[in-house]
Design an enzyme around this catalytic site. Structure first.
Site, PDB file in Angstrom:
ATOM      1  N   ILE A 157       1.519   9.958   3.050  1.00 36.60           N
ATOM      2  CA  ILE A 157       2.649  10.220   3.933  1.00 36.60           C
ATOM      3  C   ILE A 157       3.697   9.118   3.846  1.00 36.60           C
ATOM      4  CG2 ILE A 157       3.343  10.655   6.324  1.00 36.60           C
ATOM      5  CD1 ILE A 157       1.703  12.878   5.143  1.00 36.60           C
TER       6      ILE A 157
ATOM      7  N   ALA B 188       0.861  -1.194   0.000  1.00 33.54           N
ATOM      8  CA  ALA B 188       0.000   0.000   0.000  1.00 33.54           C
ATOM      9  C   ALA B 188       0.888   1.232   0.000  1.00 33.54           C
ATOM     10  CB  ALA B 188      -0.928   0.004   1.213  1.00 33.54           C
TER      11      ALA B 188
ATOM     12  N   LYS C  43       5.676   0.313   8.014  1.00 34.15           N
ATOM     13  CA  LYS C  43       5.233   1.555   7.383  1.00 34.15           C
ATOM     14  C   LYS C  43       6.393   2.546   7.397  1.00 34.15           C
ATOM     15  CE  LYS C  43       1.357   4.842   7.658  1.00 34.15           C
ATOM     16  NZ  LYS C  43       0.133   5.178   8.438  1.00 34.15           N
TER      17      LYS C  43
ATOM     18  N   ASP D 255     -11.038   6.974  10.822  1.00 36.00           N
ATOM     19  CA  ASP D 255     -11.023   6.845   9.361  1.00 36.00           C
ATOM     20  C   ASP D 255     -11.368   5.406   8.957  1.00 36.00           C
ATOM     21  OD1 ASP D 255     -10.721   7.573   6.744  1.00 36.00           O
ATOM     22  OD2 ASP D 255      -8.538   7.447   6.722  1.00 36.00           O
TER      23      ASP D 255
ATOM     24  N   VAL E 200       3.640   0.910   2.894  1.00 36.80           N
ATOM     25  CA  VAL E 200       3.716  -0.262   3.767  1.00 36.80           C
ATOM     26  C   VAL E 200       4.352  -1.425   3.010  1.00 36.80           C
ATOM     27  CG1 VAL E 200       2.393  -1.890   5.170  1.00 36.80           C
ATOM     28  CG2 VAL E 200       1.666   0.498   5.016  1.00 36.80           C
TER      29      VAL E 200
ATOM     30  N   ALA F 114       0.513   5.426   0.542  1.00 36.86           N
ATOM     31  CA  ALA F 114      -0.380   6.513   0.946  1.00 36.86           C
ATOM     32  C   ALA F 114       0.337   7.846   0.809  1.00 36.86           C
ATOM     33  CB  ALA F 114      -0.862   6.293   2.375  1.00 36.86           C
TER      34      ALA F 114
END
Length: 554
Positions: A133, A129, A150, A285, A136, A131
């Protein structure tokens, strides 16, 4: 300093060009911002503001991580963003291009002071993944435990700082030039976003949040929170237990029976109700990429704890009363419960508020989420808020976002999902818990101590009050709303009156000099002093007239 200013101007120009590309050129023309686009012709700014929510989402997505996060914040603020844009921005996700593995190795080495090979027996170079910021990677520790690592993007803090500076500049421009946005405190909005994104830059805060959730749900048969590996966690590296399951976002539509989907939707709802009403600490979230389906649907796992909401015991108690009344159809009690939570409305309009609330409540009560148009619900709610001049508390913004996101996830998973079907039995159990002998005794003890403290302090307060009356020191303060603006306008009016008197006096004096003076230099047959007086008085008069015309008031 000069290079920093040049970089800011370059980035601002890039933002403006992307905005024009996505159909927001009309905004620059409407609000006199075309000077921010040097070298562009006016006809290139022509844009049609159709599908504005889609254009805004695409524009923020292209501008990068900071602006994606800012769009996510705006999606939680229907008090300042139109409903159609809110719904479009809610689809903003952090799916971005991953950064090179060489940067991953460098960040891990800088933070953990060891190489990837020394820390892990296995480390997948391709991220699972990516994102805004960080991203992972799956890995294996020397003890054989599978983990998710992460890693923060290189130079992420520097990019965030630069983009935040631009957002503050945009907030200043909006305040100075865009009168249609006067009802928004743009600076406060950017402040709120700045606090949020700076917290997400420190993965140790997220690790602490994950650990709290892990302890709260320890031993829960249907919820799993990954444990934190603190030895492998720093400000830019976070290592959590790997959840082996399917992301809810990747769940095949035809793989599960409807009954299984219904059970999963209800499990998710009960999990968030537990966080909100029992723990006072909830995941902010709950989009499908952050929820894993484990053990063939009997267990859900949660990840990404950067956004969490915290509620005080008093907030939880008031929310519980509101929830119980809503679930049990006690509509008449809802205005009072909302007032306890900080919603303010004019007392003289309480009956109107109750009637509107009752009509909206019964229009949607008992309906499945598939039968409800979310856009219509948001539009009706905020029409009611604006019409009755309600004031909403800002501390529940993240809670609103979490509930809205959870509702959209629920309808995607199980179209006939009815939140009240879950809420009613949950409210019943909450009510029984609130009135157990132990809870009643504990509440009575706390309130008794508070009343005793008030009774103890009362004689001293009365004594101080009487002393102030005796010494003539009692002061009464009042706040007159709009007084400063009134005084400013009064000052302008008096200044104009003084100038008008000076003009009239100058004209009269010049006329008298011209009539009675027979000697001295003359211009066009008029005495020189008289001519100068006429010119100065005429100039002042024209200046005064121009000021009145510019104000739009004759």
């Amino acid at each position: 300093m000069a290079s920093s200013t040049t970089r800011n101007l370059g980035r601002l120009s890039e933002i403006a060009q992307v905005a024009v590309k996505h159909g927001f050129g009309y905004f620059f023309e409407t609000h006199r911002l075309t000077d921010l686009l040097p070298g562009r012709e006016r006809d290139t700014l022509a844009g049609v503001p159709s599908e504005r929510g889609k254009h805004l989402r695409e524009m923020l997505d292209e501008l990068g991580p900071t602006f994606v996060k800012f769009g996510q914040l705006l999606s939680t603020r229907p008090d300042i963003v139109p409903p159609d844009i809110v719904l479009e921005l809610q689809s903003l996700q952090d799916d971005v291009r991953p950064f090179p593995y060489e940067d991953v190795e460098r960040v891990i080495h800088e933070d953990l002071e060891l190489s990837v090979e020394q820390l892990f027996t296995e480390f997948e170079t391709t991220p699972v993944a990516a994102a805004s910021i960080g991203q992972v990677h799956r890995a294996t520790l020397p003890n054989g435990h599978r983990v998710a690592v992460k890693v923060q993007r290189p130079n992420a803090p520097r990019q965030v700082d630069a983009d935040l500076a631009l957002l503050y500049q945009a907030a200043r421009l909006a305040r100075e030039r865009v009168r249609a946005l006067d009802f928004i405190d743009a600076r406060q909005l950017v402040d709120e976003f700045s606090r949020s994104i700076r917290q997400e830059l420190d993965y140790r805060l997220e690790a602490r949040n994950a650990e709290i959730f892990h302890h709260r749900f320890a031993g829960h048969p249907h919820v799993r929170i990954p444990r934190v590996y603190w030895s492998y966690t720093r400000a830019r590296v976070l290592t959590l237990e790997l959840l082996e399951g399917i992301q809810l976002a990747d769940l095949p539509q035809d793989a599960w029976e409807m009954e299984e989907r219904r059970r999963l939707a209800y499990l998710m709802t009960e999990t968030w109700m537990t966080m909100i009403f029992r723990h006072g600490f909830f995941h902010g979230d709950p989009h499908p990429a952050n929820i894993f389906v484990l053990d063939e649907g009997s267990v859900i796992g949660l990840v990404d704890f950067g956004q969490v909401g915290k509620l005080t015991d008093d907030d939880m108690s008031k929310l519980t009363r509101l929830f119980i009344d809503a679930a049990n159809e006690r509509v008449d009690a809802l205005p009072r419960r909302l007032a306890e939570l900080g919603v303010r409305y004019p007392r003289e309009r309480e009956e109107e508020f109750l009637a509107e609330l009752r009509e909206m409540y019964y229009r949607y009560y008992g309906a499945s989420l598939a039968e409800i148009d979310p856009l219509q619900v948001i539009r009706e709610a905020f029409q009611l808020i604006y019409r009755l001049n309600l004031r909403l508390p800002t501390r529940f913004v993240l809670l609103d976002k979490a509930i809205a996101t959870l509702g959209s996830v629920g309808i995607d998973l199980y179209p006939d999902f009815n939140v009240f079907e879950v809420a009613r039995p949950y409210a019943r159990s909450l009510m029984l818990e609130r009135y157990t002998p132990q809870r009643v005794l504990k509440r009575a003890q706390a309130e008794g101590i508070e009343l005793a403290r008030i009774a103890r302090d009362m004689p001293y307060q009365i004594h101080d009050f009487m002393e102030e009356i005796r010494d003539g020191q009692l002061e009464v303060g009042f706040v007159h709303k709009g007084l400063d603006e009134f005084m400013r306008k009064l000052d302008v009016a008096f200044n104009r009156l003084v100038i008008a008197l000076v003009v009239v006096g100058g004209l009269i004096g010049s006329s008298l000099i011209g009539i009675f003076s027979t000697k001295g230099p003359q211009i066009a047959g008029v005495n020189f002093l008289s001519f100068v007086g006429f010119v100065l008085s005429g100039g002042l008069g024209l200046w005064l007239l121009w000021g009145v015309l510019r104000s739009g008031r004759l």
